[in-house]
Design a protein around this motif. Structure first.
Motif, PDB file in Angstrom:
ATOM      1  N   ILE A   1       0.881  -1.187   0.011  1.00 24.36           N
ATOM      2  CA  ILE A   1      -0.277   0.048   0.016  1.00 24.36           C
ATOM      3  C   ILE A   1       0.935   1.161  -0.082  1.00 24.36           C
ATOM      4  O   ILE A   1       1.765   1.483   1.046  1.00 24.36           O
ATOM      5  N   VAL A   2       0.786   2.099  -1.067  1.00 26.34           N
ATOM      6  CA  VAL A   2       1.403   3.487  -1.161  1.00 26.34           C
ATOM      7  C   VAL A   2       0.762   4.435  -0.460  1.00 26.34           C
ATOM      8  O   VAL A   2      -0.307   4.836  -0.841  1.00 26.34           O
ATOM      9  N   VAL A   3       1.505   4.941   0.538  1.00 27.66           N
ATOM     10  CA  VAL A   3       0.724   5.929   1.290  1.00 27.66           C
ATOM     11  C   VAL A   3       1.593   7.512   1.263  1.00 27.66           C
ATOM     12  O   VAL A   3       3.043   7.187   0.736  1.00 27.66           O
ATOM     13  N   THR A   4       1.080   8.500   1.560  1.00 25.48           N
ATOM     14  CA  THR A   4       1.917   9.614   1.658  1.00 25.48           C
ATOM     15  C   THR A   4       3.032   9.820   2.619  1.00 25.48           C
ATOM     16  O   THR A   4       3.954  10.596   2.314  1.00 25.48           O
ATOM     17  N   ASP A   5       2.786   9.376   3.787  1.00 27.39           N
ATOM     18  CA  ASP A   5       3.643   9.312   4.941  1.00 27.39           C
ATOM     19  C   ASP A   5       3.724   8.119   5.815  1.00 27.39           C
ATOM     20  O   ASP A   5       2.548   7.549   5.673  1.00 27.39           O
ATOM     21  N   HIS A   6       4.592   8.094   6.584  1.00 26.99           N
ATOM     22  CA  HIS A   6       4.896   6.662   7.707  1.00 26.99           C
ATOM     23  C   HIS A   6       3.753   6.849   8.459  1.00 26.99           C
ATOM     24  O   HIS A   6       3.071   5.892   9.062  1.00 26.99           O
ATOM     25  N   GLY A   7       3.133   8.014   8.786  1.00 30.57           N
ATOM     26  CA  GLY A   7       2.275   8.154  10.060  1.00 30.57           C
ATOM     27  C   GLY A   7       0.975   7.709   9.583  1.00 30.57           C
ATOM     28  O   GLY A   7      -0.089   6.824  10.150  1.00 30.57           O
ATOM     29  N   GLN A   8       0.464   8.027   8.263  1.00 29.61           N
ATOM     30  CA  GLN A   8      -0.653   7.509   7.743  1.00 29.61           C
ATOM     31  C   GLN A   8      -0.609   6.016   7.600  1.00 29.61           C
ATOM     32  O   GLN A   8      -1.715   5.464   7.719  1.00 29.61           O
ATOM     33  N   GLY A   9       0.596   5.629   7.314  1.00 29.03           N
ATOM     34  CA  GLY A   9       0.527   4.135   7.015  1.00 29.03           C
ATOM     35  C   GLY A   9       0.337   3.320   8.352  1.00 29.03           C
ATOM     36  O   GLY A   9      -0.266   2.295   8.325  1.00 29.03           O
ATOM     37  N   ILE A  10       0.975   3.996   9.339  1.00 31.34           N
ATOM     38  CA  ILE A  10       0.605   3.371  10.810  1.00 31.34           C
ATOM     39  C   ILE A  10      -0.903   3.324  11.130  1.00 31.34           C
ATOM     40  O   ILE A  10      -1.409   2.154  11.530  1.00 31.34           O
ATOM     41  N   ARG A  11      -1.548   4.560  10.839  1.00 30.28           N
ATOM     42  CA  ARG A  11      -2.949   4.623  11.102  1.00 30.28           C
ATOM     43  C   ARG A  11      -3.683   3.520  10.435  1.00 30.28           C
ATOM     44  O   ARG A  11      -4.614   2.851  10.775  1.00 30.28           O
ATOM     45  N   LEU A  12      -3.463   3.435   9.072  1.00 26.19           N
ATOM     46  CA  LEU A  12      -4.229   2.564   7.993  1.00 26.19           C
ATOM     47  C   LEU A  12      -4.000   1.184   8.562  1.00 26.19           C
ATOM     48  O   LEU A  12      -4.753   0.344   8.592  1.00 26.19           O
TER      49      LEU A  12
END
Length: 727
Positions: A31-42
Motif C-alpha cells: 500500500i503506497v501512502v503519503t507518509d509513514h504516520g498515515q501508514g501506521i494509522r491505516l
C-alpha cells in the motif's frame, strides 16, 4: 477509483487489498501512502477488522511511500555505487562555492544566507522541470538565466559524488520498465499532488504490475490531482455517491488562538464522555508551529493522551544550543553576557572535570568588571584574585576570622579556575575557526561538545530525549565532514551556517501514533478516518494561509516557461483538499472553530470563506459574517471571552477549575479557599501584609509556634539578617 474521504476511502482501500490478494491471505500487497504516520494509522484500521469487509488481518501487507519504493527498486544499482544521498548542507556548501567563484548578477548579495537558502530551494524545484522548460526559463531574462546557470553548476558539482530523490525515482522507473524488478500488486491510497518523476514511476508500475489508485472526493469537489492521474492512466474516474448527512456540525467563534486550544480540549473531553475513544478524535490545525505548541501544552495540562508531529527542533535541545552558542563566542569577542548565556544552556564542565559553578563564576565576573576579550578576562580576574588574597592575609594578621579567610581563599581559587576555563574555551574555539577543512572542524567540534558537556557518566543524569538529541547533534557534525570535496576552502561562517541548517530539523514525534487524540496539520488530513474532527483556525489569512512570493521563481515565470511547477493557487488548493478531507472524515461530529482575533495583532479576523461555504452547505443559507455573533442556533456558539467560557463550560484543567471557582465565588475566593489549603494560606499571607496590622507575615510572631533554635549553629550575622528581613 474515486472514494469519499474518511470511512468510505478506508473501505475502498480494504476492498482493493482484498481483491489484490485474490483470496490468499498470505499473498503480498504493498500500500503506497503519503507518509509513514498515515501508514501506521491505516495498518491499525486494517488490523481492527471493524469495517465489515472481507479482509481480515494485515499479513503480507507492506506500507510504503513512493520514495521507499524507489529506494527498494534501486538498491545496489551500479549508477549509485560510491555516491551518497544529497542533503541541504551539501547543496548549501556547493552553492556557496559557486557564488564565490562566479557570482554573476548575485554579486552584491552573494554572501547573504537568505540567497543561499533561496537558491537551494529553487534548485530542488528545478530538478523536476524538463530540460525544455529549463531552456525556456533561462530565456526570460538575466536573473532567470543566472538562476539556471547556478542550477546547472550545482548538478556538475554534485552528480559525481551525490544522488538525489529525483535520480532514484528515475532509475526506479527505468528498472520497472525493463521488467527485471519483482514487485507485488500495489494499491496507491489518496496520493494527492505527485511530482513529475513520481507520476512517471506510477505509469511504469501500472504497466508492470496490478495497480489500483484510490483518489479522494468530498462534497462534490473532486481531488484537484485526480484528473491528472486519470489522464496519466487514460481512464475516467466517476464520482462516488455523496456521503450521508448524519454527521453533526458545530461552529464555535472564539476571541483568539489561546481560546481555540481550550475549546479543542473541552470538545475532546465532551466527546470522550459521550463514548468516543480518544483515537477516534482528530484536531486539525493550520500550518505553523504556534498552533501545534498551544495544542500540545493544553493537552498535556489536561492529562489527555495525544500523538502528532513534534514541534521541537534539534537546535532547541541542550547539546545543540550549547554548540551554536559556543561557536558565536569568538565573533563577539568572548563577551561576559554571552558566556553567562552559554552557562544557562547546559551543565558545563571545567578542565579538571568538575561541574562549572555558573552562578559563582557569573558573580565574580560581574564583580571584576569583565566586559569581553580574553585579555580582559585574564587581567581583571587575576586582579580580583589578588585582591581576595590580600584581604585574606590582612584578616589573618588582625581578627583571624577563619570563616572569612576560607571564603576569600575559595573566591580567589574560583577566579583562577574561571580564567583557566575561558582560556581553554577560547583556544578550542580558535582551533575550530582556524581549521583548514570540514573534517578537521567537525572533529574539533565533536571534541568540544564532549569535553564541555561532561563524560558519559555525567550525561547519564540527562533526560532520555536530551541524550538522544546529543547523539543526533554529534551525528550531524559527523555528516558535515563529508563536505571536504564539495567546498574545500569553506569559511568558518559557512561551516556555522551549514550546521545551523542541519540542526533546524524536527526531532521525533509526540506520543505514539495510533494512541490518543491525533493532532495534525491541515495538509495531513487526507487519510483520516475518525468519529470527531475539531478543525481550528477558520479565519481569513489563517485558513487558507497566504503563500509567500518566491523571488527567484515567481508564478509568472513558472507559467510562462511551462515548468509544471506548483503556483500559489496550488498552495491554496492543497489546503482546501485537506479542509474537505477533514470535514468528510468525521462520522459523528465536525467542530469548526473561528478565531476572531490574534494576540499578536490588533483588529478582527473575518470568518474563512471555507467556513461560510460549509455553513451554507448544511443550512442552505450563507450567513453574513457580521451577523454571526447574534445567531441563536443549536449548531452555533459564540464565546465572548475567556471569563465567559469559564463560567459556562466544564473546566479542562486544574487551573481552569480553580479560576472558575474564583470567578463564581467573588474576589475573595471563598469557594476555592475551602477546598485548597495552599490557596487559603496564600490569601491569608497577601491580605495580612496589605493590612495596617502587624501580623506574623511582617514580623509579629507572638503566639506562633516555632521550632526550637539551635544557637550553636547560628552566627551573629545570620541573626542580624533575620531581624532585618521583612519576611
Amino acid at each position: 477509483m474515486r472514494a469519499n474521504y474518511g470511512r468510505a476511502a478506508t473501505v475502498a482501500l480494504i476492498e482493493a487489498v482484498a481483491e489484490a490478494k485474490g483470496g490468499d491471505p498470505l499473498a503480498p500487497v504493498s500500500i503506497v501512502v503519503t507518509d509513514h504516520g498515515q501508514g501506521i494509522r491505516l495498518r491499525r484500521r486494517l488490523a481492527a477488522g471493524s469495517t465489515g469487509t472481507p479482509l481480515s488481518g494485515v499479513a503480507a501487507i507492506d506500507m510504503v511511500t513512493l520514495l521507499d519504493l524507489a529506494r527498494d527498486l534501486t538498491a545496489g544499482a551500479p549508477q549509485l555505487e560510491g555516491r551518497r544521498p544529497v542533503s541541504d548542507a551539501v547543496v548549501l556548501s556547493a552553492t556557496r562555492r559557486i557564488l564565490r567563484e562566479e557570482p554573476g548578477v548575485f554579486g552584491s548579495v552573494a554572501e547573504h544566507p537568505a540567497l543561499e537558502r533561496a537558491l537551494v530551494s529553487a534548485h530542488r524545484q528545478l530538478r523536476e522541470v524538463h530540460a525544455d522548460g529549463i531552456e525556456r526559463l533561462a530565456g526570460l531574462g538575466k536573473l532567470q538565466a543566472a538562476l539556471v546557470k547556478v542550477h546547472r553548476a550545482l548538478l556538475r558539482h554534485l552528480v559525481p559524488g551525490f544522488h538525489d530523490e529525483r535520480e532514484r525515482t528515475d532509475l526506479a522507473t527505468l528498472r520497472v520498465g525493463s521488467g527485471t524488478a519483482s514487485i507485488p500488486p500495489l494499491v496507491v491510497h489518496l496520493p494527492g499532488h505527485l511530482l513529475p518523476s513520481e507520476r512517471r514511476l506510477l505509469a511504469a508500475l501500472a504497466d508492470a504490475v496490478p495497480l489500483t489508485v484510490i483518489c479522494g472526493h468530498a462534497h462534490g469537489q473532486p481531488d484537484p490531482d485526480a484528473g491528472a492521474l486519470a489522464g496519466l492512466f487514460g481512464t475516467d474516474l466517476p464520482d462516488p455517491p455523496e456521503p450521508g448527512t448524519g454527521t453533526g456540525r458545530l461552529v464555535v467563534s472564539v476571541p483568539d488562538q489561546e481560546e481555540e486550544a481550550r475549546v479543542a480540549v473541552r470538545q475532546v473531553l465532551e466527546a470522550a464522555r459521550s463514548g468516543t475513544h480518544l483515537s477516534g478524535i482528530a484536531i486539525v490545525h493550520p500550518p505553523g508551529s504556534d498552533y501545534t505548541r498551544l495544542l500540545h501544552e493544553r493537552l498535556r495540562a489536561s492529562g489527555i493522551a495525544f500523538n502528532g508531529s513534534s514541534v521541537r527542533r534539534l537546535d532547541e535541545t541542550t547539546a545543540a544550543r550549547f554548540l551554536l552558542g559556543a561557536l558565536t563566542l569568538t565573533d563577539r569577542g568572548l563577551r561576559r553576557t554571552d558566556l553567562e548565556a552559554l552557562f544557562a544552556t547546559a551543565p558545563l564542565w571545567d578542565p579538571d572535570n568538575h561541574q562549572v559553578p555558573d552562578s559563582i563564576w557569573g558573580r565574580l565576573a560581574r564583580r571584576a568588571g569583565v566586559v569581553g576579550g580574553l585579555e580582559d578576562w585574564t587581567l581583571r580576574l587575576e586582579r580580583l584574585a589578588t585582591e581576595f588574597e590580600t584581604q585574606r592575609d590582612e584578616e589573618g594578621r588582625s581578627d583571624d576570622r577563619q570563616w572569612l579567610m576560607d571564603r576569600l581563599e575559595r573566591d580567589a581559587e574560583q577566579c583562577r579556575r574561571l580564567v583557566a576555563f575561558v582560556t581553554r574555551l577560547d583556544r578550542d574555539l580558535r582551533g575550530i575557526s582556524g581549521a583548514g577543512s570540514w573534517s578537521a572542524r567537525c572533529r574539533l567540534t565533536n571534541r568540544l561538545i564532549r569535553r564541555y558537556l561532561g563524560s558519559d557518566t555525567a550525561r547519564a543524569l540527562w533526560p532520555a530525549e536530551e541524550l538522544l538529541a546529543f547523539e543526533s547533534a554529534a551525528a550531524v557534525v559527523d555528516r558535515l565532514a563529508l563536505l571536504d570535496d564539495v567546498e574545500p576552502d569553506a569559511s568558518f561562517a559557512g561551516f556555522r551556517r551549514a550546521l545551523i541548517a542541519e540542526l533546524r530539523h524536527p526531532i521525533g514525534r509526540e506520543g505514539r501514533t495510533g494512541r490518543g487524540v491525533q493532532v495534525l496539520a491541515i495538509e495531513q488530513a487526507p487519510g483520516l478516518d475518525v468519529e470527531v474532527v475539531i478543525l481550528l483556525g477558520l479565519a481569513e489569512g489563517v485558513m487558507p494561509t497566504r503563500p509567500a512570493t518566491d523571488a527567484l521563481l515567481p508564478d509568472a515565470d513558472r507559467i510562462t516557461a511551462g515548468t509544471d511547477l506548483p503556483i500559489r493557487h496550488d498552495h491554496t488548493a492543497s489546503q482546501h483538499r485537506g479542509f474537505a478531507a477533514a470535514i468528510t472524515a468525521a462520522s459523528r461530529l465536525v467542530v469548526l472553530v473561528h478565531p476572531r482575533g490574534n494576540l499578536r495583532r490588533s483588529g478582527e479576523r473575518p470568518p474563512s470563506r471555507w467556513l461560510l461555504a460549509e455553513i451554507e452547505a448544511f443550512t442552505g443559507v450563507r450567513p453574513d459574517p457580521g451577523e454571526l455573533a447574534d445567531l441563536a442556533e443549536p449548531w452555533y456558539r459564540h464565546v465572548a471571552s475567556f471569563a465567559q467560557a469559564l463560567a459556562i463550560d466544564e473546566p479542562a484543567t486544574d487551573q481552569e477549575n480553580e479560576l472558575g471557582l474564583l470567578l463564581g465565588n467573588g474576589p475573595d475566593g471563598t469557594g476555592l479557599r475551602q477546598v485548597d489549603p495552599v490557596f487559603d494560606r496564600g490569601v491569608d499571607l497577601v491580605t495580612s501584609r496589605l493590612s495596617r496590622r502587624l501580623t506574623r507575615f511582617d514580623g509579629n510572631l507572638a503566639g506562633v509556634a516555632l521550632p526550637a533554635i539551635d544557637v550553636g549553629e547560628l552566627s551573629a550575622s545570620r541573626l542580624e539578617r533575620w531581624v532585618s528581613c521583612p519576611f
